[in-house]
Design an enzyme around this catalytic site. Structure first.
Site, mmCIF file in Angstrom:
data_model
loop_
_atom_site.group_PDB
_atom_site.id
_atom_site.type_symbol
_atom_site.label_atom_id
_atom_site.label_comp_id
_atom_site.label_asym_id
_atom_site.label_seq_id
_atom_site.Cartn_x
_atom_site.Cartn_y
_atom_site.Cartn_z
ATOM 1 N N HIS A 17 1.429 -1.273 0.003
ATOM 2 C CA HIS A 17 0.085 0.255 0.210
ATOM 3 C C HIS A 17 1.327 1.568 0.258
ATOM 4 O O HIS A 17 0.618 1.991 -0.955
ATOM 5 C CB HIS A 17 -0.512 -0.552 1.250
ATOM 6 C CG HIS A 17 -2.026 -0.575 1.943
ATOM 7 N ND1 HIS A 17 -2.323 -1.588 2.741
ATOM 8 C CD2 HIS A 17 -3.301 -0.798 0.724
ATOM 9 C CE1 HIS A 17 -3.284 -2.189 2.538
ATOM 10 N NE2 HIS A 17 -3.186 -2.361 1.122
ATOM 11 N N LYS A 41 -15.706 -7.365 3.858
ATOM 12 C CA LYS A 41 -15.293 -8.793 4.596
ATOM 13 C C LYS A 41 -14.477 -7.760 6.172
ATOM 14 O O LYS A 41 -14.345 -5.842 6.119
ATOM 15 C CB LYS A 41 -13.807 -8.913 3.883
ATOM 16 C CG LYS A 41 -13.003 -7.435 3.352
ATOM 17 C CD LYS A 41 -12.023 -8.005 2.385
ATOM 18 C CE LYS A 41 -10.917 -6.299 1.946
ATOM 19 N NZ LYS A 41 -10.217 -6.864 1.046
ATOM 20 N N ARG A 90 -1.855 -6.090 -8.110
ATOM 21 C CA ARG A 90 -0.002 -6.402 -7.934
ATOM 22 C C ARG A 90 -0.652 -7.462 -8.844
ATOM 23 O O ARG A 90 0.543 -7.990 -9.729
ATOM 24 C CB ARG A 90 -0.725 -7.490 -6.568
ATOM 25 C CG ARG A 90 -0.757 -7.377 -5.421
ATOM 26 C CD ARG A 90 -1.434 -6.813 -4.019
ATOM 27 N NE ARG A 90 -2.613 -7.028 -4.173
ATOM 28 C CZ ARG A 90 -3.167 -7.845 -3.500
ATOM 29 N NH1 ARG A 90 -3.189 -7.999 -1.998
ATOM 30 N NH2 ARG A 90 -4.782 -7.201 -3.332
ATOM 31 N N SER A 128 -3.019 -8.575 3.006
ATOM 32 C CA SER A 128 -2.981 -7.872 4.877
ATOM 33 C C SER A 128 -3.193 -8.941 5.219
ATOM 34 O O SER A 128 -2.786 -9.185 6.060
ATOM 35 C CB SER A 128 -3.728 -6.646 5.003
ATOM 36 O OG SER A 128 -3.924 -5.326 4.067
HETATM 37 P P1 ADP Z 1 -9.912 -3.195 -0.457
HETATM 38 O O1 ADP Z 1 -10.900 -4.500 0.250
HETATM 39 O O2 ADP Z 1 -10.828 -2.345 -0.927
HETATM 40 O O3 ADP Z 1 -9.284 -4.336 -1.813
HETATM 41 P P2 ADP Z 1 -7.724 -2.922 0.325
HETATM 42 O O4 ADP Z 1 -6.874 -2.325 1.342
HETATM 43 O O5 ADP Z 1 -7.869 -4.515 1.011
HETATM 44 O O6 ADP Z 1 -8.764 -2.622 0.446
HETATM 45 O O7 ADP Z 1 -6.836 -2.488 -1.253
HETATM 46 C C1 ADP Z 1 -6.782 -0.936 -0.753
HETATM 47 C C2 ADP Z 1 -6.320 -1.533 -2.500
HETATM 48 O O8 ADP Z 1 -4.762 -1.581 -2.784
HETATM 49 C C3 ADP Z 1 -7.151 -2.348 -3.373
HETATM 50 O O9 ADP Z 1 -6.397 -1.245 -4.525
HETATM 51 C C4 ADP Z 1 -5.483 -3.255 -3.445
HETATM 52 O O10 ADP Z 1 -5.519 -4.113 -4.357
HETATM 53 C C5 ADP Z 1 -3.856 -2.087 -3.385
HETATM 54 N N1 ADP Z 1 -2.988 -3.949 -3.184
HETATM 55 C C6 ADP Z 1 -3.515 -4.308 -1.785
HETATM 56 N N2 ADP Z 1 -2.187 -5.042 -1.629
HETATM 57 C C7 ADP Z 1 -0.796 -4.440 -2.317
HETATM 58 C C8 ADP Z 1 0.093 -4.522 -2.705
HETATM 59 N N3 ADP Z 1 1.033 -5.913 -2.702
HETATM 60 N N4 ADP Z 1 0.557 -3.577 -3.911
HETATM 61 C C9 ADP Z 1 0.227 -2.816 -4.493
HETATM 62 N N5 ADP Z 1 -1.644 -2.764 -4.522
HETATM 63 C C10 ADP Z 1 -2.318 -3.027 -3.444
#
Ligand code: ADP
Length: 159
Positions: A17, A41, A90, A128
């Site tokens: 992130h 979730k 990703r 995460s």
């Molecule tokens: P959501 O529940 O909205 O998917 P997340 O916190 O899981 O929330 O992810 C937010 C954004 O960050 C999404 O666009 C996700 O694809 C991106 N993301 C999550 N992990 C990574 C990573 N390792 N590298 C790049 N983008 C990421």
């Protein structure tokens, strides 16, 4: 003034992130990280905790701020006078969901554009949920999350 919103659950924020946040901060004048209060979730951390961890992690980025929302993302953008949604990609596995969401948001608000940023290859496997699992099992999460987050996870998740 080019304002972008980066929405997510950030449960918790990872270095993946953070990589996207730093890239966005170079492209836009102002980046608002928007923590989804009640994501689909069920989150492990409260939105206050998720926001606090983010705040500690982006202290070095002058044009980045943290907000939160509950409800329609495009309405949040309109309120903030932002025109771009930032999302991270990703792997191909992210594409279907992200594509669907981008098109839905475009249908709801044609003036708003979704901008996808590729993660650095070092974080392309990072999520995460993976981080929480490793921390719970007592594994080493340094290098996967910002320092402040590692401390919080060790205190709250390690058994
Ligand atoms: P959501 O529940 O909205 O998917 P997340 O916190 O899981 O929330 O992810 C937010 C954004 O960050 C999404 O666009 C996700 O694809 C991106 N993301 C999550 N992990 C990574 C990573 N390792 N590298 C790049 N983008 C990421």
């Amino acid at each position: 003034m080019k304002i972008a919103v980066y929405p997510g659950s950030f449960d918790p924020v990872t270095n993946g992130h953070l990589d996207v946040i730093e890239r966005a901060a170079r492209l836009f004048d102002r980046v608002i990280i928007a923590v989804i209060k009640n994501p689909e979730k069920t989150p492990r951390f409260s939105f206050q905790e998720r926001m606090a961890m983010l705040k500690d992690s982006v202290i070095h980025c002058d044009n980045v701020e943290i907000g939160n929302f509950d409800g329609l993302l495009v309405e949040y953008l309109r309120k903030k006078k932002a025109r771009s949604i930032v999302r991270g990609l990703r792997a191909v596995s992210d594409f279907d969901y992200e594509f669907q969401m981008a098109l839905t948001n475009r249908r709801l608000a044609p003036e708003i554009e979704t901008v996808f940023l590729m993660t650095d290859y070092r974080y392309s496997y990072l999520s995460s949920s993976f981080v929480k699992q490793i921390a719970r099992l007592g594994g080493d999460i340094s290098g996967l999350v910002p320092k402040a987050v590692a401390k919080h996870l060790k205190k709250n998740l390690t058994r």
